[in-house]
Design a protein around this motif. Structure first.
Motif, mmCIF file in Angstrom:
data_model
loop_
_atom_site.group_PDB
_atom_site.id
_atom_site.type_symbol
_atom_site.label_atom_id
_atom_site.label_comp_id
_atom_site.label_asym_id
_atom_site.label_seq_id
_atom_site.Cartn_x
_atom_site.Cartn_y
_atom_site.Cartn_z
ATOM 1 N N VAL A 27 0.838 -1.200 0.000
ATOM 2 C CA VAL A 27 0.000 0.000 0.000
ATOM 3 C C VAL A 27 0.871 1.248 0.000
ATOM 4 O O VAL A 27 0.619 2.195 -0.758
ATOM 5 N N LEU A 28 1.896 1.259 0.834
ATOM 6 C CA LEU A 28 2.795 2.413 0.880
ATOM 7 C C LEU A 28 3.416 2.666 -0.490
ATOM 8 O O LEU A 28 3.478 3.812 -0.950
ATOM 9 N N ALA A 29 3.854 1.601 -1.163
ATOM 10 C CA ALA A 29 4.483 1.768 -2.473
ATOM 11 C C ALA A 29 3.508 2.371 -3.475
ATOM 12 O O ALA A 29 3.882 3.250 -4.271
ATOM 13 N N ASP A 30 2.251 1.942 -3.434
ATOM 14 C CA ASP A 30 1.277 2.474 -4.386
ATOM 15 C C ASP A 30 0.934 3.927 -4.062
ATOM 16 O O ASP A 30 0.777 4.749 -4.965
ATOM 17 N N VAL A 31 0.804 4.246 -2.783
ATOM 18 C CA VAL A 31 0.524 5.627 -2.391
ATOM 19 C C VAL A 31 1.679 6.537 -2.815
ATOM 20 O O VAL A 31 1.464 7.638 -3.349
ATOM 21 N N GLN A 32 2.901 6.079 -2.602
ATOM 22 C CA GLN A 32 4.057 6.888 -3.016
ATOM 23 C C GLN A 32 4.063 7.096 -4.533
ATOM 24 O O GLN A 32 4.445 8.177 -5.024
ATOM 25 N N ALA A 33 3.595 6.094 -5.272
ATOM 26 C CA ALA A 33 3.516 6.243 -6.725
ATOM 27 C C ALA A 33 2.490 7.295 -7.118
ATOM 28 O O ALA A 33 2.719 8.090 -8.050
ATOM 29 N N ASP A 50 10.938 10.566 5.170
ATOM 30 C CA ASP A 50 11.992 9.768 4.571
ATOM 31 C C ASP A 50 11.453 8.429 4.055
ATOM 32 O O ASP A 50 10.875 7.659 4.826
ATOM 33 N N PRO A 51 11.603 8.127 2.762
ATOM 34 C CA PRO A 51 11.015 6.908 2.209
ATOM 35 C C PRO A 51 11.601 5.631 2.798
ATOM 36 O O PRO A 51 10.889 4.634 2.955
ATOM 37 N N ASP A 52 12.883 5.633 3.136
ATOM 38 C CA ASP A 52 13.483 4.436 3.731
ATOM 39 C C ASP A 52 12.911 4.169 5.118
ATOM 40 O O ASP A 52 12.630 3.012 5.478
ATOM 41 N N LEU A 53 12.736 5.241 5.888
ATOM 42 C CA LEU A 53 12.149 5.079 7.215
ATOM 43 C C LEU A 53 10.701 4.604 7.109
ATOM 44 O O LEU A 53 10.264 3.728 7.866
ATOM 45 N N LEU A 54 9.964 5.171 6.162
ATOM 46 C CA LEU A 54 8.579 4.744 5.964
ATOM 47 C C LEU A 54 8.507 3.275 5.557
ATOM 48 O O LEU A 54 7.645 2.528 6.035
ATOM 49 N N HIS A 55 9.391 2.855 4.673
ATOM 50 C CA HIS A 55 9.409 1.452 4.248
ATOM 51 C C HIS A 55 9.692 0.537 5.444
ATOM 52 O O HIS A 55 9.060 -0.523 5.587
ATOM 53 N N ALA A 56 10.630 0.955 6.301
ATOM 54 C CA ALA A 56 10.937 0.146 7.485
ATOM 55 C C ALA A 56 9.726 0.056 8.406
ATOM 56 O O ALA A 56 9.423 -1.020 8.956
ATOM 57 N N ARG A 57 9.029 1.180 8.590
ATOM 58 C CA ARG A 57 7.844 1.165 9.452
ATOM 59 C C ARG A 57 6.746 0.306 8.834
ATOM 60 O O ARG A 57 6.022 -0.397 9.546
ATOM 61 N N ALA A 58 6.587 0.368 7.510
ATOM 62 C CA ALA A 58 5.575 -0.457 6.848
ATOM 63 C C ALA A 58 5.905 -1.940 7.004
ATOM 64 O O ALA A 58 5.003 -2.777 7.196
ATOM 65 N N MET A 119 0.457 4.015 12.441
ATOM 66 C CA MET A 119 0.145 4.613 11.143
ATOM 67 C C MET A 119 1.410 5.132 10.463
ATOM 68 O O MET A 119 2.421 5.413 11.126
ATOM 69 N N LEU A 120 1.338 5.250 9.157
ATOM 70 C CA LEU A 120 2.491 5.680 8.361
ATOM 71 C C LEU A 120 2.305 7.138 7.961
ATOM 72 O O LEU A 120 1.511 7.457 7.076
ATOM 73 N N VAL A 121 3.030 8.044 8.617
ATOM 74 C CA VAL A 121 2.915 9.471 8.319
ATOM 75 C C VAL A 121 3.722 9.781 7.069
ATOM 76 O O VAL A 121 4.949 9.728 7.073
ATOM 77 N N LEU A 122 3.010 10.112 5.988
ATOM 78 C CA LEU A 122 3.646 10.354 4.697
ATOM 79 C C LEU A 122 4.373 11.688 4.655
ATOM 80 O O LEU A 122 5.345 11.850 3.924
ATOM 81 N N GLY A 123 3.870 12.664 5.423
ATOM 82 C CA GLY A 123 4.488 13.977 5.416
ATOM 83 C C GLY A 123 3.547 15.031 5.948
ATOM 84 O O GLY A 123 2.455 14.725 6.451
#
Length: 455
Positions: A27-33, A50-58, A119-123
């Motif tokens: 889901v995170l990857a699609d939202v980032q797209a 930070d995308p790497d931090l978000l990926h780790a949290r996901a 939750m994943l805070v995108l920004g």
């Protein structure tokens, strides 16, 4: 699953995580797209995390779901936070190129709670200068545009949050509202929103009329986010006591509901007839389902709205006047001109303006009682539809800057919950929302009513 993950609701994502049909990483990857695709045009985000931090949290969230140790139904669900919601170490420029941004040392209760929920805070989403515009025009960020039609405004001041919600930057977004800043993007972007009761969601900096609340593409998602955000916190001395609330349960029993219909504000701008027609169509649906529908007459006058405007001018003048001359030049010209009118407000005029808030409160409470203590009032959110994206306000000239908050502002003053639901469209396709206002502290009732209207 036919719908792309970024466009699924939070309710649907939680169900898909539970069955293993989707993972937070996918889901995170699609939202980032989606963000990569749309952000250059829409301009909804001030900062991306930070995308790497978000990926780790996901990945951590996916592991929790696999083990059955998820932190709740929103674990791994993306969310954005408006830039004026404090996050430790993140600048808070309030959309203004002239200020030196505050950098908080600790998270606000909202930021802390979404983190604790997994939750994943995108920004951080953008806002206009000092949050004093109902558009996406900012001296710092430029222009934020509607995902429905980039030539049109998002509304504001939760402009970036609204754009992110409508564009599919994940399902959940948190805005703030002091006179309509959550609900105006709601009506112009086809969203479901809730300005909750004063004190329902604790703030890091409480202020008269100010609240934070959910913005989403469905009322059920707003309710789900309220289950994470609501509840007392010692940081906010105005926060409401702890209460066991079933945010997603129940449906309104419309055979025993009294609904007021308010389409004539009596001050500010008169609503467009097409908008009135949408509100009345919603009232007719409620009546057909068994509700008792009554007319609500105007109770506020132009002098009160003008007084609120004067007070806000003087408040912002205090901030503007402390800026160096070169910094003042960087403030959006429309805001700078508006603020400078506050320079001539003397002490007596300022106190008179402040008393307008109390008069709005008293008259609004009396009007509610005069309408027979309705369960809800339905009304326009704004008197007009979305306007050009480059325009700072719907009525920017002849001193009419605040004339469009005539239907939203009173409920900030009384603290009553008020939500919006997408309810129709103008002949040219621009979306029209309906505002649903509830009795004091009946946030759940408002969400149930908006869910019913949405369905």
């Amino acid at each position: 699953m036919t719908t792309r993950p970024a466009l699924l609701s939070a309710v649907e994502l939680g169900a898909a995580y539970a069955t293993g049909e989707l993972s937070p990483v996918e889901v995170l990857a699609d939202v980032q797209a989606v963000i990569d695709e749309r952000e250059p045009e829409l301009n909804a985000l001030y900062e991306r995390d930070d995308p790497d931090l978000l990926h780790a949290r996901a990945t951590e969230s996916a592991d929790r779901w696999a083990r059955g140790t998820q932190r709740g139904p929103l674990d791994g669900v993306p969310v954005t936070l408006k830039e004026n919601i404090a996050r430790a170490g993140r600048p808070m420029p309030a959309g203004n190129a002239g200020v030196t941004p505050v950098v908080p040392e600790v998270d606000s209760p909202i930021a802390r709670r979404v983190d604790e929920a997994g939750m994943l805070v995108l920004g951080s989403t953008v806002m206009p200068d000092w949050g004093m515009l109902s558009s996406g025009v900012s001296s710092l960020h430029g222009i934020t545009r509607s995902p429905l039609d980039p030539t049109l405004t998002t509304g504001g001041s939760s402009s970036g949050a609204g754009a992110a919600a409508a564009a599919g930057y994940g399902p959940l977004h948190v805005g703030t509202d002091i006179g309509g800043s959550i609900r105006l993007p709601g009506t112009w972007l086809g969203l479901a929103t809730l300005k909750p009761s004063a004190g329902r969601i604790p703030l890091h900096s409480p202020y008269l009329g100010r609240v934070a609340g959910p913005m989403a593409r469905s009322a059920a998602d707003c309710a789900l986010l309220m289950s994470v955000l609501s509840g007392p916190d010692p940081v906010d001395w105005t926060s409401l006591p702890a209460q066991d609330i079933d945010w997603l349960g129940g449906e309104p029993n419309l055979t025993s509901v009294r609904v007021g219909v308010w389409t004539d504000s009596g001050y500010g701008a008169a609503p467009d007839p097409e908008i009135v027609a949408v509100v009345r169509a919603s009232a007719e649906r409620l009546a057909a389902a068994g509700a008792e529908v009554v007319e609500v007459r105007p109770w506020l006058t132009q002098d009160l709205l003008d007084g609120v405007d004067v007070f806000w001018q003087a408040r912002s003048w205090a901030d503007f006047s402390r800026l160096a001359p070169e910094a003042q030049e960087r403030v959006l010209p429309y805001i700078a001109d508006w603020v400078r009118r506050g320079a001539d407000v003397d002490g007596t005029a300022l106190i008179d303006a402040y008393h307008c808030f109390g008069a709005v409160q008293a008259r609004t409470v009396a009007a509610w009682a005069a309408a027979g203590d309705p369960d809800f009032i339905v009304s326009p959110v704004a008197p007009c539809a979305a306007f050009p994206a480059e325009q700072p306000m719907p009525y920017p000239d002849h001193g009419r800057g605040m004339w469009h908050i005539n239907f939203t502002m009173p409920w900030n003053m009384t603290g009553q919950p008020a939500g919006t639901v997408d309810a129709g469209a103008m002949a040219d396709g621009r979306r029209v929302g309906v505002q649903v206002v509830g009795r004091p502290f009946d946030d759940v009732g408002v969400l149930r009513a908006t869910r019913w209207l949405e369905a």
